[in-house]
Design a protein around this motif. Sequence first.
Motif, PDB file in Angstrom:
ATOM      1  N   PHE A   1       0.986  -1.127  -0.059  1.00  0.00           N
ATOM      2  CA  PHE A   1      -0.040   0.047  -0.120  1.00  0.00           C
ATOM      3  C   PHE A   1       1.002   1.214   0.141  1.00  0.00           C
ATOM      4  CE2 PHE A   1       0.540  -1.192   4.438  1.00  0.00           C
ATOM      5  CZ  PHE A   1       0.943  -0.101   4.947  1.00  0.00           C
ATOM      6  N   ASP A   2       0.200   2.308  -0.136  1.00  0.00           N
ATOM      7  CA  ASP A   2       1.006   3.689  -0.068  1.00  0.00           C
ATOM      8  C   ASP A   2       0.574   4.449   1.019  1.00  0.00           C
ATOM      9  OD1 ASP A   2       2.219   3.256  -2.595  1.00  0.00           O
ATOM     10  OD2 ASP A   2       0.650   4.216  -3.666  1.00  0.00           O
ATOM     11  N   ASP A   3       1.560   5.147   1.536  1.00  0.00           N
ATOM     12  CA  ASP A   3       1.315   5.770   2.875  1.00  0.00           C
ATOM     13  C   ASP A   3       1.716   7.439   2.793  1.00  0.00           C
ATOM     14  OD1 ASP A   3       0.849   6.230   5.508  1.00  0.00           O
ATOM     15  OD2 ASP A   3       2.800   5.703   6.179  1.00  0.00           O
ATOM     16  N   PRO A   4       0.687   8.328   2.391  1.00  0.00           N
ATOM     17  CA  PRO A   4       0.874   9.423   2.067  1.00  0.00           C
ATOM     18  C   PRO A   4       1.320  10.473   3.104  1.00  0.00           C
ATOM     19  CG  PRO A   4      -1.560   8.955   1.872  1.00  0.00           C
ATOM     20  CD  PRO A   4      -0.734   7.839   2.150  1.00  0.00           C
ATOM     21  N   ALA A   5       2.005  11.495   2.803  1.00  0.00           N
ATOM     22  CA  ALA A   5       2.206  12.610   4.197  1.00  0.00           C
ATOM     23  C   ALA A   5       1.031  13.309   4.148  1.00  0.00           C
ATOM     24  CB  ALA A   5       3.678  13.320   3.565  1.00  0.00           C
ATOM     25  N   CYS A   6       0.764  13.903   5.470  1.00  0.00           N
ATOM     26  CA  CYS A   6      -0.078  14.665   5.645  1.00  0.00           C
ATOM     27  C   CYS A   6       0.490  15.857   6.801  1.00  0.00           C
ATOM     28  CB  CYS A   6      -1.299  13.845   6.468  1.00  0.00           C
ATOM     29  SG  CYS A   6      -0.794  12.910   7.972  1.00  0.00           S
ATOM     30  N   VAL A   7      -0.274  16.873   6.741  1.00  0.00           N
ATOM     31  CA  VAL A   7       0.302  18.094   7.781  1.00  0.00           C
ATOM     32  C   VAL A   7      -0.632  17.694   9.259  1.00  0.00           C
ATOM     33  CG1 VAL A   7       0.516  20.397   8.122  1.00  0.00           C
ATOM     34  CG2 VAL A   7       0.753  19.456   5.870  1.00  0.00           C
ATOM     35  N   LEU A   8       0.248  18.004  10.097  1.00  0.00           N
ATOM     36  CA  LEU A   8      -0.209  17.825  11.696  1.00  0.00           C
ATOM     37  C   LEU A   8      -0.424  19.201  12.005  1.00  0.00           C
ATOM     38  CD1 LEU A   8       1.453  14.649  12.970  1.00  0.00           C
ATOM     39  CD2 LEU A   8      -0.567  14.679  11.544  1.00  0.00           C
ATOM     40  N   LEU A   9      -1.605  19.574  12.247  1.00  0.00           N
ATOM     41  CA  LEU A   9      -1.971  20.880  12.679  1.00  0.00           C
ATOM     42  C   LEU A   9      -2.537  21.108  14.282  1.00  0.00           C
ATOM     43  CD1 LEU A   9      -3.893  22.232   9.807  1.00  0.00           C
ATOM     44  CD2 LEU A   9      -1.599  22.865  10.436  1.00  0.00           C
TER      45      LEU A   9
ATOM     46  N   HIS B   1      -6.662  16.383  19.836  1.00  0.00           N
ATOM     47  CA  HIS B   1      -5.691  17.685  20.067  1.00  0.00           C
ATOM     48  C   HIS B   1      -4.865  18.000  18.519  1.00  0.00           C
ATOM     49  CE1 HIS B   1      -6.599  17.327  24.086  1.00  0.00           C
ATOM     50  NE2 HIS B   1      -6.281  16.145  24.084  1.00  0.00           N
ATOM     51  N   VAL B   2      -4.625  17.047  17.711  1.00  0.00           N
ATOM     52  CA  VAL B   2      -3.994  17.161  16.481  1.00  0.00           C
ATOM     53  C   VAL B   2      -4.838  16.857  15.393  1.00  0.00           C
ATOM     54  CG1 VAL B   2      -2.252  16.286  15.229  1.00  0.00           C
ATOM     55  CG2 VAL B   2      -1.868  16.702  17.530  1.00  0.00           C
TER      56      VAL B   2
ATOM     57  N   GLN C   1       4.984  15.370  17.470  1.00  0.00           N
ATOM     58  CA  GLN C   1       3.491  15.563  17.381  1.00  0.00           C
ATOM     59  C   GLN C   1       2.714  16.256  18.933  1.00  0.00           C
ATOM     60  OE1 GLN C   1       1.780  12.018  15.949  1.00  0.00           O
ATOM     61  NE2 GLN C   1       3.483  11.495  14.925  1.00  0.00           N
ATOM     62  N   ALA C   2       3.643  15.911  19.931  1.00  0.00           N
ATOM     63  CA  ALA C   2       3.086  16.370  21.294  1.00  0.00           C
ATOM     64  C   ALA C   2       3.303  17.885  21.259  1.00  0.00           C
ATOM     65  CB  ALA C   2       4.197  15.979  22.448  1.00  0.00           C
ATOM     66  N   PHE C   3       4.490  18.591  20.417  1.00  0.00           N
ATOM     67  CA  PHE C   3       4.469  19.930  20.264  1.00  0.00           C
ATOM     68  C   PHE C   3       3.430  20.545  19.671  1.00  0.00           C
ATOM     69  CE2 PHE C   3       8.722  19.575  22.128  1.00  0.00           C
ATOM     70  CZ  PHE C   3       8.806  20.797  22.711  1.00  0.00           C
ATOM     71  N   VAL C   4       3.105  19.817  18.294  1.00  0.00           N
ATOM     72  CA  VAL C   4       1.753  20.172  17.680  1.00  0.00           C
ATOM     73  C   VAL C   4       0.503  20.246  18.537  1.00  0.00           C
ATOM     74  CG1 VAL C   4       0.247  19.549  15.840  1.00  0.00           C
ATOM     75  CG2 VAL C   4       2.712  19.483  15.314  1.00  0.00           C
ATOM     76  N   ALA C   5       0.211  19.284  19.362  1.00  0.00           N
ATOM     77  CA  ALA C   5      -1.002  19.241  20.306  1.00  0.00           C
ATOM     78  C   ALA C   5      -0.791  20.371  21.118  1.00  0.00           C
ATOM     79  CB  ALA C   5      -0.908  17.704  20.937  1.00  0.00           C
ATOM     80  N   ALA C   6       0.237  20.770  21.710  1.00  0.00           N
ATOM     81  CA  ALA C   6       0.371  21.884  22.643  1.00  0.00           C
ATOM     82  C   ALA C   6       0.535  23.216  21.988  1.00  0.00           C
ATOM     83  CB  ALA C   6       1.786  21.713  23.445  1.00  0.00           C
ATOM     84  N   GLY C   7       0.019  23.192  20.564  1.00  0.00           N
ATOM     85  CA  GLY C   7      -0.240  24.473  19.721  1.00  0.00           C
ATOM     86  C   GLY C   7       1.177  25.118  19.523  1.00  0.00           C
TER      87      GLY C   7
ATOM     88  N   HIS D   1       4.097  10.835   7.835  1.00  0.00           N
ATOM     89  CA  HIS D   1       3.292  10.101   7.070  1.00  0.00           C
ATOM     90  C   HIS D   1       1.949   9.369   7.786  1.00  0.00           C
ATOM     91  CE1 HIS D   1       5.828   9.660   3.539  1.00  0.00           C
ATOM     92  NE2 HIS D   1       6.705   9.558   4.172  1.00  0.00           N
ATOM     93  N   ARG D   2       0.984   9.205   7.271  1.00  0.00           N
ATOM     94  CA  ARG D   2      -0.316   8.942   7.736  1.00  0.00           C
ATOM     95  C   ARG D   2      -0.374   7.962   8.950  1.00  0.00           C
ATOM     96  NH1 ARG D   2      -4.913   6.389   4.117  1.00  0.00           N
ATOM     97  NH2 ARG D   2      -3.757   4.759   4.457  1.00  0.00           N
ATOM     98  N   LEU D   3       0.474   6.887   8.526  1.00  0.00           N
ATOM     99  CA  LEU D   3       0.466   5.782   9.536  1.00  0.00           C
ATOM    100  C   LEU D   3       1.374   6.063  10.740  1.00  0.00           C
ATOM    101  CD1 LEU D   3       0.576   2.431   6.972  1.00  0.00           C
ATOM    102  CD2 LEU D   3      -1.032   3.533   8.511  1.00  0.00           C
ATOM    103  N   ASN D   4       2.096   7.217  10.820  1.00  0.00           N
ATOM    104  CA  ASN D   4       2.755   7.456  11.852  1.00  0.00           C
ATOM    105  C   ASN D   4       2.315   8.577  12.790  1.00  0.00           C
ATOM    106  OD1 ASN D   4       4.874   6.211  10.310  1.00  0.00           O
ATOM    107  ND2 ASN D   4       6.511   7.830  10.770  1.00  0.00           N
ATOM    108  N   VAL D   5       1.153   8.807  12.862  1.00  0.00           N
ATOM    109  CA  VAL D   5       0.320   9.795  13.424  1.00  0.00           C
ATOM    110  C   VAL D   5      -0.181   8.870  14.676  1.00  0.00           C
ATOM    111  CG1 VAL D   5      -1.497  11.403  13.506  1.00  0.00           C
ATOM    112  CG2 VAL D   5      -0.500  11.285  11.406  1.00  0.00           C
ATOM    113  N   MET D   6       0.349   9.317  15.761  1.00  0.00           N
ATOM    114  CA  MET D   6       0.198   8.938  17.237  1.00  0.00           C
ATOM    115  C   MET D   6      -0.604   9.394  18.201  1.00  0.00           C
ATOM    116  SD  MET D   6       3.972   7.122  17.575  1.00  0.00           S
ATOM    117  CE  MET D   6       5.041   7.912  16.332  1.00  0.00           C
ATOM    118  N   ILE D   7      -0.855  10.802  18.021  1.00  0.00           N
ATOM    119  CA  ILE D   7      -1.383  11.635  18.987  1.00  0.00           C
ATOM    120  C   ILE D   7      -2.804  11.693  18.784  1.00  0.00           C
ATOM    121  CG2 ILE D   7      -1.491  14.102  20.002  1.00  0.00           C
ATOM    122  CD1 ILE D   7       0.959  12.519  20.521  1.00  0.00           C
ATOM    123  N   ASP D   8      -3.568  11.807  19.711  1.00  0.00           N
ATOM    124  CA  ASP D   8      -5.025  11.784  19.943  1.00  0.00           C
ATOM    125  C   ASP D   8      -5.669  12.750  18.885  1.00  0.00           C
ATOM    126  OD1 ASP D   8      -7.616  12.388  20.603  1.00  0.00           O
ATOM    127  OD2 ASP D   8      -7.372  12.479  22.804  1.00  0.00           O
ATOM    128  N   PRO D   9      -6.708  12.502  18.091  1.00  0.00           N
ATOM    129  CA  PRO D   9      -7.257  13.169  17.310  1.00  0.00           C
ATOM    130  C   PRO D   9      -7.918  14.645  17.755  1.00  0.00           C
ATOM    131  CG  PRO D   9      -8.267  11.203  16.943  1.00  0.00           C
ATOM    132  CD  PRO D   9      -7.164  11.365  18.037  1.00  0.00           C
TER     133      PRO D   9
END
Length: 195
Positions: A49-57, A140-141, A117-123, A130-138
């Motif tokens: 499969f393919d795993d595209p990149a995404c932006v975490l905000l 918050h991110v 990702q924790a820094f993103v969650a903290a604003g 990559h999508r499969l690497n996203v580990m933080i609670d949605p």
Amino acid sequence: GSELSDSSTRCRFAGAHGWWDSMVQHGGKQLSYLNLYDTEAAWRLVHAFDDPACVLLPRTHPLADATSVTVADLANETWIRAHHGSAARLVDHVLGTAGVRPELLLAGHGDEPVESQAFVAAGQGVTVAHRLNVMIDPDHVASVPLADPAPVRHIQAAIMRTHRSPAARAVLDALREVATRHRPAEPTPRGRGRS
């Protein structure tokens, strides 16, 4: 066998590409010519499969609910980047391709730094993963698709050329199904916590 070095040459038919051409060796002993060609003959790579990149905000970011974003949309944001590893290279690639040089906040080490990702969650900023690497609670991110051209990680399975067992096929099918079903979880509505 003869050790491979930077000055080594491999010959192949014009237009033919072996899967070893794109492999990266992480540590260990160098492969000899015999090891390399024995492996090429014994194994084949199958696209899983393919795993595209995404932006975490941060979930509160004005673009958190966008259907996609460009790097230019986020050029004035602080970007969070790992100190080193493939996560750092992904951020560098995305920013470099867009010609953007934003302020960087360094956080984490390695290939899947949860610290970024924790820094993103903290604003504290934004990052790309990559999508499969996203580990933080949605809650918050927000994981927002990166508009084209977005880097895509191609996930492949190495299968012995002579191996045709139903079990190997079932494992590959299960891997593909999990990837197809994996979507970032839907957050709870803003302003409401989880029960």
